[in-house]
Design a protein around this motif. Structure first.
Motif, PDB file in Angstrom:
ATOM      1  N   UNK A 167       4.264  -5.158  13.272  1.00 40.45           N
ATOM      2  CA  UNK A 167       2.866  -5.346  12.880  1.00 40.45           C
ATOM      3  C   UNK A 167       2.723  -5.823  11.441  1.00 40.45           C
ATOM      4  N   UNK A 168       3.823  -6.194  10.852  1.00 36.31           N
ATOM      5  CA  UNK A 168       3.883  -6.730   9.492  1.00 36.31           C
ATOM      6  C   UNK A 168       2.796  -7.777   9.233  1.00 36.31           C
ATOM      7  N   UNK A 169       2.093  -7.631   8.136  1.00 35.85           N
ATOM      8  CA  UNK A 169       1.091  -8.615   7.732  1.00 35.85           C
ATOM      9  C   UNK A 169       1.454  -9.142   6.347  1.00 35.85           C
ATOM     10  N   UNK A 170       1.169 -10.415   6.149  1.00 32.68           N
ATOM     11  CA  UNK A 170       1.389 -11.005   4.833  1.00 32.68           C
ATOM     12  C   UNK A 170       0.099 -11.664   4.382  1.00 32.68           C
ATOM     13  N   UNK A 171      -0.313 -11.361   3.173  1.00 37.03           N
ATOM     14  CA  UNK A 171      -1.478 -12.006   2.580  1.00 37.03           C
ATOM     15  C   UNK A 171      -0.978 -12.893   1.452  1.00 37.03           C
ATOM     16  N   UNK A 172      -1.383 -14.149   1.483  1.00 37.38           N
ATOM     17  CA  UNK A 172      -0.965 -15.060   0.414  1.00 37.38           C
ATOM     18  C   UNK A 172      -2.189 -15.633  -0.276  1.00 37.38           C
ATOM     19  N   UNK A 173      -2.008 -15.965  -1.525  1.00 38.70           N
ATOM     20  CA  UNK A 173      -3.068 -16.610  -2.283  1.00 38.70           C
ATOM     21  C   UNK A 173      -2.409 -17.414  -3.396  1.00 38.70           C
ATOM     22  N   UNK A 174      -3.227 -18.263  -4.028  1.00 36.21           N
ATOM     23  CA  UNK A 174      -2.699 -19.084  -5.108  1.00 36.21           C
ATOM     24  C   UNK A 174      -3.257 -18.585  -6.425  1.00 36.21           C
ATOM     25  N   UNK A 183       0.814  -1.211   0.000  1.00 37.67           N
ATOM     26  CA  UNK A 183       0.000   0.000   0.000  1.00 37.67           C
ATOM     27  C   UNK A 183       0.848   1.261   0.000  1.00 37.67           C
ATOM     28  N   UNK A 184       1.808   1.350   0.913  1.00 37.78           N
ATOM     29  CA  UNK A 184       2.555   2.604   1.043  1.00 37.78           C
ATOM     30  C   UNK A 184       4.023   2.488   0.651  1.00 37.78           C
ATOM     31  N   UNK A 185       4.493   1.271   0.398  1.00 34.48           N
ATOM     32  CA  UNK A 185       5.854   1.109  -0.088  1.00 34.48           C
ATOM     33  C   UNK A 185       6.940   1.151   0.969  1.00 34.48           C
ATOM     34  N   UNK A 186       6.563   1.242   2.223  1.00 31.36           N
ATOM     35  CA  UNK A 186       7.562   1.249   3.287  1.00 31.36           C
ATOM     36  C   UNK A 186       8.123  -0.156   3.495  1.00 31.36           C
ATOM     37  N   UNK A 187       9.393  -0.257   3.839  1.00 26.45           N
ATOM     38  CA  UNK A 187       9.939  -1.583   4.179  1.00 26.45           C
ATOM     39  C   UNK A 187       9.227  -2.144   5.402  1.00 26.45           C
ATOM     40  N   UNK A 231      -4.080  -1.654   8.991  1.00 32.65           N
ATOM     41  CA  UNK A 231      -4.605  -0.467   8.310  1.00 32.65           C
ATOM     42  C   UNK A 231      -4.204  -0.469   6.839  1.00 32.65           C
ATOM     43  N   UNK A 232      -2.944  -0.764   6.580  1.00 36.17           N
ATOM     44  CA  UNK A 232      -2.510  -0.805   5.185  1.00 36.17           C
ATOM     45  C   UNK A 232      -3.154  -1.978   4.442  1.00 36.17           C
ATOM     46  N   UNK A 233      -3.310  -3.072   5.136  1.00 33.50           N
ATOM     47  CA  UNK A 233      -3.959  -4.206   4.485  1.00 33.50           C
ATOM     48  C   UNK A 233      -5.392  -3.845   4.104  1.00 33.50           C
ATOM     49  N   UNK A 234      -6.095  -3.216   5.027  1.00 32.01           N
ATOM     50  CA  UNK A 234      -7.476  -2.824   4.744  1.00 32.01           C
ATOM     51  C   UNK A 234      -7.559  -1.773   3.646  1.00 32.01           C
ATOM     52  N   UNK A 235      -6.510  -0.975   3.516  1.00 32.78           N
ATOM     53  CA  UNK A 235      -6.496   0.066   2.498  1.00 32.78           C
ATOM     54  C   UNK A 235      -6.330  -0.512   1.095  1.00 32.78           C
ATOM     55  N   UNK A 236      -5.856  -1.753   1.036  1.00 34.32           N
ATOM     56  CA  UNK A 236      -5.671  -2.396  -0.261  1.00 34.32           C
ATOM     57  C   UNK A 236      -6.978  -3.042  -0.669  1.00 34.32           C
ATOM     58  N   UNK A 237      -7.794  -2.288  -1.379  1.00 31.93           N
ATOM     59  CA  UNK A 237      -9.118  -2.831  -1.699  1.00 31.93           C
ATOM     60  C   UNK A 237      -9.453  -2.755  -3.176  1.00 31.93           C
TER      61      UNK A 237
END
Ligand SMILES: [Zn+2]
Length: 55
Positions: A25-32, A15-19, A46-52
């Motif tokens: 609080x790092x989150x990882x979303x995975x999918x196939x 979402x924001x490009x920060x390392x 917050x950043x995860x939710x912002x990715x919509x």
């Protein structure tokens, strides 16, 4: 196509490009997709939710 990315290869927030490597609080979303595991990293919920706007 990209090579497989090593998990320790400093990901950045989608979402924001920060390392996010040293962010507790790092989150990882995975999918196939196309029989390959994809991953997207975020600073926090917050950043995860912002990715919509995917799909
Ligand atoms: Zn972020």
């Amino acid at each position: 196509m990209e090579e497989n990315v090593d998990p320790e290869d400093a990901p950045t927030c989608a979402t924001c490009g920060e390392p996010v490597a040293n962010n507790p609080t790092h989150r990882v979303v995975t999918w196939v997709e196309d029989d390959a595991v994809q991953a997207r990293h975020f600073c926090d919920d917050d950043c995860r939710d912002a990715w919509d706007d995917e799909r």
